[in-house]
Write a protein that holds these residues in place. Sequence first.
Motif, short mmCIF file in Angstrom:
data_model
loop_
_atom_site.label_atom_id
_atom_site.label_comp_id
_atom_site.label_asym_id
_atom_site.label_seq_id
_atom_site.Cartn_x
_atom_site.Cartn_y
_atom_site.Cartn_z
N UNK A 227 11.39 20.38 6.65
CA UNK A 227 9.57 20.09 7.74
C UNK A 227 10.40 19.60 8.84
N UNK A 228 9.12 19.98 10.05
CA UNK A 228 9.24 19.24 11.77
C UNK A 228 9.76 17.95 11.44
N UNK A 229 10.99 17.27 11.78
CA UNK A 229 11.33 16.71 12.64
C UNK A 229 10.08 15.13 12.65
N UNK A 230 9.49 15.52 13.11
CA UNK A 230 7.90 15.14 13.44
C UNK A 230 7.53 14.49 12.44
N UNK A 231 7.40 15.49 11.51
CA UNK A 231 6.73 14.78 10.89
C UNK A 231 6.73 14.13 9.22
N UNK A 232 7.94 14.27 9.04
CA UNK A 232 8.85 14.10 7.71
C UNK A 232 8.09 12.81 7.44
N UNK A 233 8.40 11.33 8.29
CA UNK A 233 7.42 10.27 8.29
C UNK A 233 6.01 10.61 7.20
N UNK A 234 5.70 11.14 8.01
CA UNK A 234 4.32 11.86 7.10
C UNK A 234 4.38 12.12 5.92
N UNK A 235 5.49 12.57 5.38
CA UNK A 235 5.55 13.49 4.11
C UNK A 235 5.94 12.49 3.70
N UNK A 236 6.80 11.79 3.68
CA UNK A 236 7.66 10.99 2.49
C UNK A 236 6.47 9.67 2.35
N UNK A 237 5.79 9.12 3.29
CA UNK A 237 4.79 8.84 3.13
C UNK A 237 3.76 9.16 1.54
N UNK A 238 3.36 10.21 1.89
CA UNK A 238 1.99 11.02 1.61
C UNK A 238 2.93 11.29 -0.32
N UNK A 239 4.21 11.50 -0.47
CA UNK A 239 5.04 11.73 -1.68
C UNK A 239 5.30 10.61 -1.96
N UNK A 240 4.93 9.88 -1.25
CA UNK A 240 5.65 8.23 -2.65
C UNK A 240 4.15 8.32 -2.96
N UNK A 241 2.95 8.57 -3.09
CA UNK A 241 1.86 8.80 -3.56
C UNK A 241 2.11 9.21 -5.05
N UNK A 242 2.36 10.06 -5.23
CA UNK A 242 2.93 11.19 -6.07
C UNK A 242 3.42 10.69 -6.90
N UNK A 243 2.26 10.93 -8.60
CA UNK A 243 3.38 10.04 -9.84
C UNK A 243 4.61 10.62 -9.97
N UNK A 244 4.86 11.62 -10.13
CA UNK A 244 6.14 12.17 -10.55
C UNK A 244 7.26 12.84 -9.57
N UNK A 245 7.29 12.34 -8.50
CA UNK A 245 7.81 11.89 -7.85
C UNK A 245 9.16 11.19 -7.65
N UNK A 246 10.28 10.93 -7.23
CA UNK A 246 11.03 9.89 -7.16
C UNK A 246 11.68 10.76 -5.85
N UNK A 247 11.66 9.89 -4.84
CA UNK A 247 12.47 9.99 -3.52
C UNK A 247 13.77 9.33 -3.44
N UNK A 248 14.72 11.01 -3.96
CA UNK A 248 16.19 10.09 -3.62
C UNK A 248 16.56 10.38 -2.88
N UNK A 249 16.62 11.22 -1.82
CA UNK A 249 17.12 11.38 -0.22
C UNK A 249 16.13 12.80 0.49
#
Length: 433
Positions: free
Chosen positions: A173-195
């Motif tokens: 995923x493009x460098x510039x978009x990554x933070x947005x993706x993590x922010x959205x991923x965080x809202x997904x209940x069955x995802x753990x942001x591990x690395x």
Amino acid sequence: MHEFRYVNGRLQCEGVALDALVKQHGTPLYVYSQSTLEDHYQKLDDALAPLDHLICFAMKANSNCAVMRTLADCGGGFDTVSEGELRRVIAAGGDPRKCVFAGVGKTEREIEFALRKGIYSFNVESEPELIRINKVAARLKKTAPIAVRVNPNVDAGTHAKITTGTYENKFGIAFEEVEGVYARARKLKHIRLRGVQMHIGSQLTEVKPFELAVRKMLPLVERLKARHALEFFSIGGGLGIIYQSALASAAPEWWQASAAKKILTPAKYAATLVPLLQPLGLRIIIEPGRFIVGNAGVLVTRVEYVKRTGRKNFVIVDAAMNDLIRPAFYDSYHEIVPLQKKGGATVSSDVVGPVCESGDYFCKDRPLPKVGEGDHLALLSAGAYGFVMASNYNSRALATEVLVKRRKSAVVRPRQKIEAIWETEQPAPWQKR
Ligand code: LLP
């Protein structure tokens, strides 16, 4: 450093003469050195010792179960890219909890399998994939550990077919978009942001591109760690090896000293990267494939004919592009040496296989010792992306694989039976006789 060398004029692997293996097992024959695998693993492990780290062998480079068992016994995990690879890890006695799962096209079935086996992390390559992983995890009432694969847009300066870290590639995923993706991923209940993960390409022979990519990633990784309590940063694979003068790298001290200046050793890699990575306080994962297994394997082949045309000296051997596709696919260089050392003048030769394609060659116009029918040649540095990329093209059976460890040798995959090539094929019902 590897364990293939001439002793009294015969090419040996860990004290086992390759011509003796040929007598026993025929050709084409892949031979791997277990001590070389262990040595390469150990060198990386030692170089990264100051960090909390995990070496995930990129098994796409060589997934023979005996090779994998060697690395599992060293304590390594695996970088996998399919359900098949993960099943192989289990078959080889590896631990799925030390495995990452990468790849741009993970199917629901693959995600489910990896989740059930307790994979350490999915390396996510797109937002639709993230949503799919969340959905599958919800169905299984599980939480999926993930890392986003960041495309740092750094040119690794390697072969076009193995560069992965620029926006021209399908990966990450493009460098510039990554933070947005993590922010959205965080809202997904069955995802753990591990690395967080990156990989910029393969066969890198200098540390600079790694350094540039890591330096570019550091502030981003710091921010992601602070926001999402990440546990690891994977810097991918890509350490290059010596293909030219590969045999020389086995022995003479003087050569090694001069070559060490040119090649990317684990020590050099670590001297640059460890000080950059250490302050992060994260677990560091690396995914080396070629570095560990490339120079640990050779492909032995028999000379069938020597055909002299007006312009060329063709050495026609019994291995072909279906056994080792790298020269045809990437124009890659593999050193070619006779099993019995030969003196005398060299002849400019094309070593070619029997497959009906002009791309079926191992070298062109290369000065080689004079050989004749019945001689044997070894294609060096064939341990990585060799057997794993083999096919049955021209209905040629897959080669035998042998593992050697300190004077002992064992077949770790017997030659495929020719009938096995079409065993599962059948005529359509209306063609039955
Ligand atoms: N991690 C990821 C995400 C990768 O895509 C790869 C390789 C690796 C690790 C391991 O890279 P290595 O340490 O082996 O350079 N068939 C080609 C090489 C393809 C590499 C694909 N990805 C060849 O024969 O040169």
